[in-house]
Design a protein around this motif. Structure first.
Motif, PDB file in Angstrom:
ATOM      1  N   GLY A 300       0.826  -1.221   0.000  1.00 42.51           N
ATOM      2  CA  GLY A 300       0.000   0.000   0.000  1.00 42.51           C
ATOM      3  C   GLY A 300       0.851   1.258   0.000  1.00 42.51           C
ATOM      4  O   GLY A 300       2.082   1.177   0.009  1.00 42.51           O
ATOM      5  N   PRO A 301       0.205   2.423   0.028  1.00 43.35           N
ATOM      6  CA  PRO A 301       0.958   3.677  -0.097  1.00 43.35           C
ATOM      7  C   PRO A 301       1.532   4.236   1.218  1.00 43.35           C
ATOM      8  O   PRO A 301       1.881   5.404   1.283  1.00 43.35           O
ATOM      9  N   ALA A 302       1.605   3.439   2.276  1.00 45.84           N
ATOM     10  CA  ALA A 302       2.216   3.861   3.550  1.00 45.84           C
ATOM     11  C   ALA A 302       1.524   5.091   4.134  1.00 45.84           C
ATOM     12  O   ALA A 302       2.164   6.100   4.432  1.00 45.84           O
ATOM     13  N   GLU A 303       0.209   5.011   4.255  1.00 44.29           N
ATOM     14  CA  GLU A 303      -0.556   6.125   4.858  1.00 44.29           C
ATOM     15  C   GLU A 303      -1.337   5.587   6.053  1.00 44.29           C
ATOM     16  O   GLU A 303      -1.756   4.433   6.039  1.00 44.29           O
ATOM     17  N   THR A 304      -1.604   6.478   7.016  1.00 44.72           N
ATOM     18  CA  THR A 304      -2.485   6.061   8.102  1.00 44.72           C
ATOM     19  C   THR A 304      -3.901   5.842   7.564  1.00 44.72           C
ATOM     20  O   THR A 304      -4.348   6.532   6.650  1.00 44.72           O
ATOM     21  N   MET A 305      -4.602   4.870   8.169  1.00 40.33           N
ATOM     22  CA  MET A 305      -6.003   4.616   7.811  1.00 40.33           C
ATOM     23  C   MET A 305      -6.888   4.880   9.024  1.00 40.33           C
ATOM     24  O   MET A 305      -8.064   4.506   9.038  1.00 40.33           O
ATOM     25  N   ASP A 306      -6.308   5.495  10.056  1.00 39.76           N
ATOM     26  CA  ASP A 306      -7.025   5.623  11.328  1.00 39.76           C
ATOM     27  C   ASP A 306      -8.357   6.353  11.219  1.00 39.76           C
ATOM     28  O   ASP A 306      -9.263   6.100  11.999  1.00 39.76           O
ATOM     29  N   PHE A 307      -8.458   7.280  10.313  1.00 41.47           N
ATOM     30  CA  PHE A 307      -9.692   8.060  10.210  1.00 41.47           C
ATOM     31  C   PHE A 307     -10.568   7.582   9.042  1.00 41.47           C
ATOM     32  O   PHE A 307     -11.487   8.273   8.627  1.00 41.47           O
ATOM     33  N   GLY A 308     -10.296   6.382   8.559  1.00 43.22           N
ATOM     34  CA  GLY A 308     -11.131   5.788   7.521  1.00 43.22           C
ATOM     35  C   GLY A 308     -10.853   6.383   6.152  1.00 43.22           C
ATOM     36  O   GLY A 308      -9.952   7.203   5.961  1.00 43.22           O
ATOM     37  N   ARG A 309     -11.649   5.947   5.196  1.00 45.71           N
ATOM     38  CA  ARG A 309     -11.523   6.386   3.799  1.00 45.71           C
ATOM     39  C   ARG A 309     -12.908   6.346   3.174  1.00 45.71           C
ATOM     40  O   ARG A 309     -13.784   5.616   3.635  1.00 45.71           O
ATOM     41  N   GLY A 310     -13.090   7.073   2.096  1.00 43.97           N
ATOM     42  CA  GLY A 310     -14.331   6.968   1.332  1.00 43.97           C
ATOM     43  C   GLY A 310     -15.463   7.775   1.950  1.00 43.97           C
ATOM     44  O   GLY A 310     -15.240   8.685   2.752  1.00 43.97           O
ATOM     45  N   ARG A 311     -16.699   7.384   1.599  1.00 42.20           N
ATOM     46  CA  ARG A 311     -17.820   8.276   1.918  1.00 42.20           C
ATOM     47  C   ARG A 311     -18.121   8.361   3.411  1.00 42.20           C
ATOM     48  O   ARG A 311     -18.761   9.312   3.859  1.00 42.20           O
ATOM     49  N   HIS A 312     -17.682   7.364   4.220  1.00 42.89           N
ATOM     50  CA  HIS A 312     -17.935   7.444   5.660  1.00 42.89           C
ATOM     51  C   HIS A 312     -16.697   7.884   6.448  1.00 42.89           C
ATOM     52  O   HIS A 312     -16.674   7.760   7.676  1.00 42.89           O
ATOM     53  N   ALA A 313     -15.664   8.371   5.768  1.00 43.00           N
ATOM     54  CA  ALA A 313     -14.428   8.764   6.479  1.00 43.00           C
ATOM     55  C   ALA A 313     -14.737   9.789   7.563  1.00 43.00           C
ATOM     56  O   ALA A 313     -15.712  10.540   7.475  1.00 43.00           O
TER      57      ALA A 313
END
Ligand code: HEM
Length: 364
Positions: A300-313
């Protein structure tokens, strides 16, 4: 504690779940028959699920959990941005986004600082007090900014904790009843807050809805801030125990949250047969979306996912970070013995949050 988490729902509370997550991310998808869940773990699989319109935040036939349907808590839950989809979600998201964006982060940080300072003045800073601060501050800061009277903030934080317990997967009838009662009290409190300040901006943002929707969504953001905000603050404190770090720098938070995430997973319910990132899913399937595994996926691109992604981020990221910064600033001024406080850290919290507890080994 074994070297490997028992299963994905136990991973956030494991001292080192990252080798386990790595094998899951390498597989991309895995089926856990015992849990009855699909595990989406690679960044590709997680992005596909979070981006898919067939992957919903609630099962189609149960928009409100059966155990709370018909109660005041069930009614509020059904109106939450977090639990909605489609056009209703998009419009609510605009309103909640405008409400949150109307608050300068400096004001949130100063409020958190002031409340943390007052909290810390009332006794010596040991592990149990840190745990109490972590439980109190995220909700108290938000409630204070909404105009809650200062003397009632501890009660508001406790009431939100009862709402969280009522919505936990293992909640029993008594916990649900206490949550419904807490919800009733909180909605009554919200209805009499002064309409000046930040709350006025919320009312403007919600002008096309009735007061019940506004108050339900204010309760919703207080709920959202509670466990995740406590986990975030507990992580910030744990990192202070390890040594100095620049918690004023958002990039530093992002880097640390990628290495050791706080929010480990979320769920989706499959509304129609679909194939996502190479995996066939059937209507009615449940997916555990392993944000923490995806953040560490070497492909993956080495980013945090802690706050989610997409329409419910998460729309509360800036506010949550400002609150944690304010608390850490106040704590540092108190000059606690970081090394001693960091000596007995355990992990214990809701299954999706990596929650540090500092006072678990201390006597009452
Ligand atoms: C002031 C504190 C916070 C507020 C007001 C807040 C608010 C919200 C709201 C309203 C949503 C639902 C968005 C939607 O469905 O469109 C959400 C989602 C989310 N929040 Fe937050 N949040 C806060 C703190 C945090 C923190 C500290 C974390 C992580 C450590 C976090 C992680 C997430 C994630 C991962 C989602 C997406 C969940 C999913 O896709 O199922 N939030 N938040």
């Amino acid at each position: 504690m074994s070297a490997w988490p028992e299963h994905a729902l136990a991973a956030a509370g494991h001292p080192d779940p990252y080798p386990y997550y790595r094998t899951l991310a390498e597989d991309g998808w895995r089926r856990d028959e015992q849990l009855g869940l699909w595990l989406a773990a690679s960044r590709r699989a997680v992005d596909a699920v979070l981006g898919s319109p067939v992957c919903r935040v609630r099962p189609v036939r149960e928009p409100v959990p059966a155990g709370i349907a018909g109660s005041p808590l069930g009614e509020a839950f059904g109106r939450w941005l977090r639990m909605s989809e489609g056009d209703a979600h998009a419009r609510l998201r605009t309103a909640v986004g405008e409400g949150l964006a109307a608050l300068p982060c400096d004001e949130a940080e100063l409020t958190a600082r002031r409340l943390a300072r007052a909290f810390l003045m009332t006794g010596a800073v040991d592990g149990r007090r840190l745990d109490a601060l972590v439980d109190f501050l995220p909700v108290a800061t938000l409630a204070s900014l909404l105009g809650w009277p200062e003397a009632a903030l501890a009660e508001a934080a406790e009431a939100i904790a009862r709402v969280c317990r009522a919505l936990a997967a293992d909640a029993d009838a008594a916990a649900r009843e206490r949550g419904a009662e807490a919800c009733r009290t909180l909605l009554a409190d919200l209805a009499v807050l002064s309409t000046d300040g930040w709350l006025r901006r919320w009312r403007e943002a919600f002008s096309e809805w009735d007061g019940a929707s506004l108050n339900a969504n204010l309760l919703g953001i207080l709920f959202q801030s509670r466990d995740a905000g406590a986990g975030l603050l507990s992580a910030g404190i744990a990192w202070c125990c390890q040594g100095e770090w620049d918690h004023a720098d958002p990039a530093e938070w992002r880097a640390r949250l990628r290495q050791d995430p706080v929010l480990h997973h979320t769920r989706r319910f499959v509304a129609a047969n679909a194939t996502l990132a190479g995996q066939t899913l059937r209507a009615g399937d449940q997916v555990l979306v392993l944000l923490a595994a995806a953040a560490r996926d070497p492909a993956g691109p080495a980013e945090t996912m802690d706050f989610g992604r997409g329409r419910h981020a998460c729309p509360g990221e800036a506010l949550a970070l400002a609150t944690a910064r304010g608390a850490l600033h106040a704590l540092e001024q108190n000059r606690p013995d970081w090394r001693a406080l960091g000596g007995g850290i355990r992990f214990s919290g809701p299954p999706n949050v990596r929650m540090r507890r500092f006072g678990a080994g201390e006597r009452a």
